[in-house]
Motif scaffolding. Structure first.
Motif: not given
Ligand code: FAD
Length: 511
Positions: A387, A442, A446, A449
């Motif tokens: 992340d 989030e 993610d 994506r």
């Protein structure tokens, strides 16, 4: 993480991330000691490290959520009370010799980010820690060494910032949290214990701070924005292509501004001081002399430092069960997504979520506690690195968007389509990347994506609409021409148009 004996957590660095980490640790009943190189920020003689003055930051959901989860009643309200909502960007420029401003909302649903004073926010966190009986502060303590196998750290101690005399002390710990910023000493020592991959990059841009004062009550424009020289509810941008100037509002009705400029351009302006004002007049219309006087601009440029921007990626963030690095120490990033501090505060929330998931019963032995923490830290390093690396990359890419793309029709088109779709079909889950990063929690990876998938869907939709349109035009032409030889050239044009739409769609899909 519970056990019969209270765990001793030491936090190195009392910046926003270290202070929040100390709050989380103290909230779980640990004995917490906070060691900070500088003096107490709440003492007016202490100058923040790396910053000339208190700088303004964009605070958004991830940072807010992490403070919300700190279990410190009143903290978040106190922090938010001292912020100013920014609903969007205000783009400044000149068209046909006239100044213009163009507002771009951050979010179709009206959500906003907040301008916060970094030092003010930091002080609130320190005040909160002061009220906790299990927290002790040690200012003027610089970490100079650590042994993560024996859980010992060494600090150089001064009696005050100006004091030349130092002594060294040894401190033992169960768990050490390194939140000591981009040039982290904890990270340096951690590297000797773990096979840490490390990458750092200075980008070819420096930054310099400027200040737009509030308007005097006698100013004819005073009432327009209640004394602010510009709309206080926007982040103001003067895009310049390969550079930019931005302004963020402050509670005292002034604006803290930043000039981001390639190093070579700074050198040119350094070499020819007379070029500064014309450079601003040409590239940032309306700033000089309307918002900052010529002489003030020159003084601020000369007196405020021209500072570098660093981007750091490393992995893993921990060693065994003894230590972990958070915030800028783990992933300093360029400031163009307004996420550096937000991501650092989120580190704390994510770390403690993982530690809580691995917690053991209050009757567990110290060895069991240590093993569980080791497992938690390994899990944290693995997930968080993906992340942090993602937001580091997005922050680098957002520089291009802020200084240039905000004027691009393709960028504005995709933003408009995504916003309309998010409002018309809220259940479908289409949101702009900016909304996902700034208004949600989030995982950053993610978000990347989801945005990539969304780009492909939009591209597909554009293709379907375009091909449908072309096909009907082609059919009508064919009927109209009725087999005339021109139809071959029409066919070629349609083919070319199709290829152009595909390439435009591809460009849209990438952003
Ligand atoms: P720091 O704030 O650097 O704090 C580290 C602390 O550790 C300091 O107090 C330091 O004195 C102490 N320390 C250092 N070495 C030692 C040692 N050896 N021993 C003991 N203590 C030590 N982020 C956002 O979220 N939004 C924004 O809009 C934004 N804008 C920015 C604009 C600019 C121009 C810049 C430069 C950054 C911006 N950031 C922004 C990033 C943000 O400032 C940082 O991500 C944030 O301050 C990191 O917090 P930290 O606590 O990890 O580190």
């Amino acid at each position: 993480m519970a056990s019969g004996r209270r765990q001793k957590t030491i936090v190195v660095g009392a910046g926003p991330v270290g202070a929040l980490a100390a709050l989380y640790a103290a909230g779980r009943g640990n004995d917490v000691e906070v060691y900070e190189l500088r003096g107490d920020l709440r003492d007016s003689s202490t100058v923040p490290l790396n910053f000339t003055k208190s700088i303004n930051l964009a605070l958004s959901e991830r940072g807010i959520n992490s403070m919300r989860k700190a279990n410190a009643p009143g903290l978040l309200d106190a922090v938010l009370n001292d912020t100013i909502p920014m609903h969007g960007r205000m783009i400044h420029g000149k068209k046909h010799g006239k100044l213009f401003e163009e507002a771009q909302l951050y979010d179709a649903q009206g959500r906003f980010i907040r301008a916060a004073d970094r030092a003010g926010l930091n002080k609130r966190l320190l005040d909160e820690l002061n009220s906790m009986p299990n927290v002790k502060f040690f200012f003027h303590h610089k970490l100079v060494g650590a042994d993560f196998k024996r859980n010992l750290a060494w600090f150089e101690v001064r009696s005050s910032s100006n004091s030349k005399e130092t002594k060294e002390i040894e401190v033992s710990f169960d768990f050490l949290i390194g939140a000591d910023g981009a040039h982290s000493a904890v990270r340096y020592h951690l590297m000797k214990y773990t096979r840490m991959s490390y990458h750092q990059e200075y980008i070819d841009t420096l930054w310099c701070e400027f200040h737009i004062p509030p308007l005097a009550p006698s100013d004819p424009n005073y009432s327009k924005y209640d004394g602010f020289a510009l709309s206080p509810n926007h982040l103001h941008i003067w895009p310049g292509g390969s550079f930019m100037f931005i302004a963020i509002p402050s509670l005292d009705k002034s604006f803290t501004c930043t000039l981001f400029l390639p190093e070579s351009r700074f050198s040119e302006l350094d070499a020819d001081h007379g070029a500064l004002v014309p450079f601003f007049e040409k590239n940032f219309p309306g700033v000089v002399p309307d918002l900052i006087s010529d002489s003030n601009l020159r003084t601020q440029y000369r007196e405020n430092p021209h500072l570098p921007l660093i981007s750091i990626k490393c992995s893993p963030y921990h060693y065994s069960s003894s230590a972990v690095i958070l915030g800028d120490a783990a992933h300093a990033m360029v400031p163009f997504y307004g996420q550096g501090m937000n991501a650092g505060l989120e580190d704390v929330r994510v770390l403690y979520d993982v530690l809580d998931e691995h917690s053991v019963s209050s009757r567990a032995s110290p060895e069991e506690v240590t093993v569980a923490r080791g497992e938690a830290l390994a899990a944290y390093s693995k997930t968080r690195h993906e992340d942090a690396a993602t937001i580091n990359d997005l922050a680098l890419r957002n520089y291009e968007e802020m200084r240039d793309k905000v004027r691009s029709p393709v960028y504005l088109f995709r933003k408009m389509i995504e916003e309309k779709l998010s409002v018309w079909f809220p259940g479908v889950g289409i949101k702009t990347q900016y909304s996902r990063i700034s208004f949600g929690n989030e995982r950053y990876s993610d978000v990347r994506r989801a945005v990539s998938w969304q780009g492909k869907v939009l591209l597909g939709m554009i293709n379907v609409v375009a091909i449908g349109g072309i096909a009907s035009v082609a059919l009508s032409m064919r009927i109209w021409l009725g087999g005339h030889p021109v139809r071959t050239s029409v066919g070629r044009d349609i083919k070319w148009l199709g290829a152009w739409i595909a390439s435009t769609g591809d460009a849209i899909g990438r952003r």
